[in-house]
Design a protein around this motif. Structure first.
Motif, PDB file in Angstrom:
ATOM      1  N   ILE A 146      -0.012  -0.499 -11.583  1.00  9.78           N
ATOM      2  CA  ILE A 146       0.591   0.561 -12.393  1.00  9.78           C
ATOM      3  C   ILE A 146       0.207   0.383 -13.863  1.00  9.78           C
ATOM      4  N   ASP A 147       0.262  -0.849 -14.354  1.00  9.65           N
ATOM      5  CA  ASP A 147      -0.113  -1.111 -15.751  1.00  9.65           C
ATOM      6  C   ASP A 147      -1.568  -0.756 -16.011  1.00  9.65           C
ATOM      7  N   ARG A 148      -2.443  -1.126 -15.088  1.00  8.27           N
ATOM      8  CA  ARG A 148      -3.877  -0.817 -15.239  1.00  8.27           C
ATOM      9  C   ARG A 148      -4.098   0.689 -15.303  1.00  8.27           C
ATOM     10  N   ALA A 149      -3.451   1.407 -14.396  1.00 13.07           N
ATOM     11  CA  ALA A 149      -3.603   2.860 -14.375  1.00 13.07           C
ATOM     12  C   ALA A 149      -3.009   3.484 -15.642  1.00 13.07           C
ATOM     13  N   SER A 150      -1.903   2.944 -16.093  1.00 13.67           N
ATOM     14  CA  SER A 150      -1.258   3.452 -17.303  1.00 13.67           C
ATOM     15  C   SER A 150      -2.151   3.296 -18.526  1.00 13.67           C
ATOM     16  N   GLU A 151      -2.843   2.174 -18.599  1.00  9.56           N
ATOM     17  CA  GLU A 151      -3.778   1.963 -19.704  1.00  9.56           C
ATOM     18  C   GLU A 151      -4.848   3.050 -19.733  1.00  9.56           C
ATOM     19  N   GLN A 152      -5.214   3.537 -18.568  1.00 15.57           N
ATOM     20  CA  GLN A 152      -6.222   4.599 -18.458  1.00 15.57           C
ATOM     21  C   GLN A 152      -5.589   5.991 -18.475  1.00 15.57           C
ATOM     22  N   LYS A 153      -4.259   6.013 -18.591  1.00 16.78           N
ATOM     23  CA  LYS A 153      -3.497   7.270 -18.581  1.00 16.78           C
ATOM     24  C   LYS A 153      -3.733   8.069 -17.293  1.00 16.78           C
ATOM     25  N   LEU A 154      -3.769   7.343 -16.187  1.00 16.83           N
ATOM     26  CA  LEU A 154      -3.983   7.974 -14.888  1.00 16.83           C
ATOM     27  C   LEU A 154      -2.842   7.630 -13.934  1.00 16.83           C
ATOM     28  N   PRO A 155      -2.467   8.568 -13.062  1.00 21.86           N
ATOM     29  CA  PRO A 155      -1.473   8.257 -12.043  1.00 21.86           C
ATOM     30  C   PRO A 155      -2.093   7.430 -10.912  1.00 21.86           C
ATOM     31  N   VAL A 156      -1.234   6.805 -10.135  1.00 24.94           N
ATOM     32  CA  VAL A 156      -1.653   6.094  -8.925  1.00 24.94           C
ATOM     33  C   VAL A 156      -1.126   6.900  -7.746  1.00 24.94           C
ATOM     34  N   LYS A 157      -2.001   7.174  -6.787  1.00 23.92           N
ATOM     35  CA  LYS A 157      -1.614   7.904  -5.578  1.00 23.92           C
ATOM     36  C   LYS A 157      -1.861   7.034  -4.359  1.00 23.92           C
ATOM     37  N   LEU A 158      -1.103   7.293  -3.301  1.00 25.61           N
ATOM     38  CA  LEU A 158      -1.243   6.517  -2.061  1.00 25.61           C
ATOM     39  C   LEU A 158      -0.544   7.247  -0.935  1.00 25.61           C
ATOM     40  N   CYS A 159      -0.741   6.746   0.265  1.00 27.47           N
ATOM     41  CA  CYS A 159       0.042   7.247   1.396  1.00 27.47           C
ATOM     42  C   CYS A 159       0.590   6.055   2.163  1.00 27.47           C
ATOM     43  N   ALA A 160       1.726   6.298   2.816  1.00 29.91           N
ATOM     44  CA  ALA A 160       2.366   5.270   3.624  1.00 29.91           C
ATOM     45  C   ALA A 160       2.828   5.906   4.931  1.00 29.91           C
ATOM     46  N   LEU A 161       2.696   5.180   6.001  1.00 25.67           N
ATOM     47  CA  LEU A 161       3.147   5.644   7.304  1.00 25.67           C
ATOM     48  C   LEU A 161       4.634   5.986   7.222  1.00 25.67           C
ATOM     49  N   LYS A 162       5.043   7.092   7.782  1.00 23.96           N
ATOM     50  CA  LYS A 162       6.412   7.586   7.645  1.00 23.96           C
ATOM     51  C   LYS A 162       7.481   6.553   7.996  1.00 23.96           C
ATOM     52  N   GLU A 163       7.319   5.818   9.039  1.00 26.95           N
ATOM     53  CA  GLU A 163       8.357   4.884   9.485  1.00 26.95           C
ATOM     54  C   GLU A 163       8.200   3.481   8.908  1.00 26.95           C
ATOM     55  N   SER A 164       7.386   3.341   7.881  1.00 27.57           N
ATOM     56  CA  SER A 164       7.117   2.030   7.297  1.00 27.57           C
ATOM     57  C   SER A 164       8.148   1.667   6.227  1.00 27.57           C
ATOM     58  N   ARG A 165       8.499   0.380   6.163  1.00 28.61           N
ATOM     59  CA  ARG A 165       9.354  -0.115   5.084  1.00 28.61           C
ATOM     60  C   ARG A 165       8.644   0.004   3.737  1.00 28.61           C
ATOM     61  N   ALA A 166       7.335   0.185   3.761  1.00 34.48           N
ATOM     62  CA  ALA A 166       6.569   0.344   2.521  1.00 34.48           C
ATOM     63  C   ALA A 166       7.062   1.547   1.715  1.00 34.48           C
ATOM     64  N   ASN A 167       7.606   2.563   2.383  1.00 39.88           N
ATOM     65  CA  ASN A 167       8.117   3.736   1.671  1.00 39.88           C
ATOM     66  C   ASN A 167       9.187   3.324   0.657  1.00 39.88           C
ATOM     67  N   ASN A 168      10.119   2.491   1.072  1.00 44.14           N
ATOM     68  CA  ASN A 168      11.170   2.027   0.161  1.00 44.14           C
ATOM     69  C   ASN A 168      10.593   1.168  -0.954  1.00 44.14           C
ATOM     70  N   PHE A 169       9.602   0.361  -0.634  1.00 40.13           N
ATOM     71  CA  PHE A 169       8.941  -0.481  -1.639  1.00 40.13           C
ATOM     72  C   PHE A 169       8.333   0.388  -2.735  1.00 40.13           C
ATOM     73  N   TYR A 170       7.587   1.405  -2.338  1.00 41.80           N
ATOM     74  CA  TYR A 170       6.934   2.260  -3.326  1.00 41.80           C
ATOM     75  C   TYR A 170       7.963   3.049  -4.143  1.00 41.80           C
ATOM     76  N   LYS A 171       8.994   3.576  -3.501  1.00 35.76           N
ATOM     77  CA  LYS A 171      10.040   4.308  -4.230  1.00 35.76           C
ATOM     78  C   LYS A 171      10.715   3.389  -5.244  1.00 35.76           C
ATOM     79  N   LYS A 172      10.979   2.152  -4.845  1.00 41.53           N
ATOM     80  CA  LYS A 172      11.617   1.180  -5.739  1.00 41.53           C
ATOM     81  C   LYS A 172      10.774   0.945  -6.994  1.00 41.53           C
ATOM     82  N   HIS A 173       9.460   1.105  -6.859  1.00 41.07           N
ATOM     83  CA  HIS A 173       8.542   0.881  -7.981  1.00 41.07           C
ATOM     84  C   HIS A 173       8.152   2.171  -8.700  1.00 41.07           C
ATOM     85  N   GLY A 174       8.932   3.220  -8.495  1.00 39.14           N
ATOM     86  CA  GLY A 174       8.748   4.434  -9.285  1.00 39.14           C
ATOM     87  C   GLY A 174       7.815   5.479  -8.705  1.00 39.14           C
TER      88      GLY A 174
END
Length: 139
Positions: free
Chosen positions: A87-115
């Motif tokens: 996130i910091d690296r992308a912010s320095e470049q003034k760019l968003p970070v995009k990704l996808c996560a499998l619907k039933e994955s705990r990764a969804n909560n991880f990513y939401k927790k990180h904004g």
């Protein structure tokens, strides 16, 4: 590459089982078809590979294509430290970070927790964006 495949399969196993799609042979084939070593960043602990990620620079954003930490190492702050660096690296470049996560994955909560904010969903995946961080110095 075998170490990375085993980490990916172990990290995805629970999520894929949750949607009834766990197939280690298919998971291996999907990964090896798209794997580009020079775009892969290894996560090391005591000189051992414990995870990896692929962050691709696009014209108007970064795409986090893979991000896996060995499940035995998860929940100790390693993933959080790495995602904050991304996130910091992308912010320095003034760019968003995009990704996808499998619907039933705990990764969804991880990513939401990180904004990361859900932008849309498809049949199997949720898509997220983390907007670049800016500071307004005008008074």
């Amino acid at each position: 590459m075998e170490k990375l495949i085993s980490i990916r399969i172990a990290a995805m196993k629970e999520s894929l089982e949750n949607v009834g799609r766990f197939d280690p042979i298919r998971a291996r084939e999907r990964f090896t078809k798209k794997f580009i070593p020079e775009q892969t960043t290894l996560v090391l602990k005591d000189a051992e590979v414990i995870g990896f990620y692929v962050l691709l620079a696009k014209d108007d954003h970064y795409w986090l294509d893979h991000f896996y930490i060995n499940p035995a190492i998860q929940n100790n702050g390693v993933g959080s430290a790495i995602i904050e660096q991304i996130i910091d690296r992308a912010s320095e470049q003034k760019l968003p970070v995009k990704l996808c996560a499998l619907k039933e994955s705990r990764a969804n909560n991880f990513y939401k927790k990180h904004g990361f904010k859900l932008t849309h969903s498809e049949e199997w995946d949720n898509y997220y964006t983390h907007p670049h961080l800016t500071e307004n110095f005008s008074g």
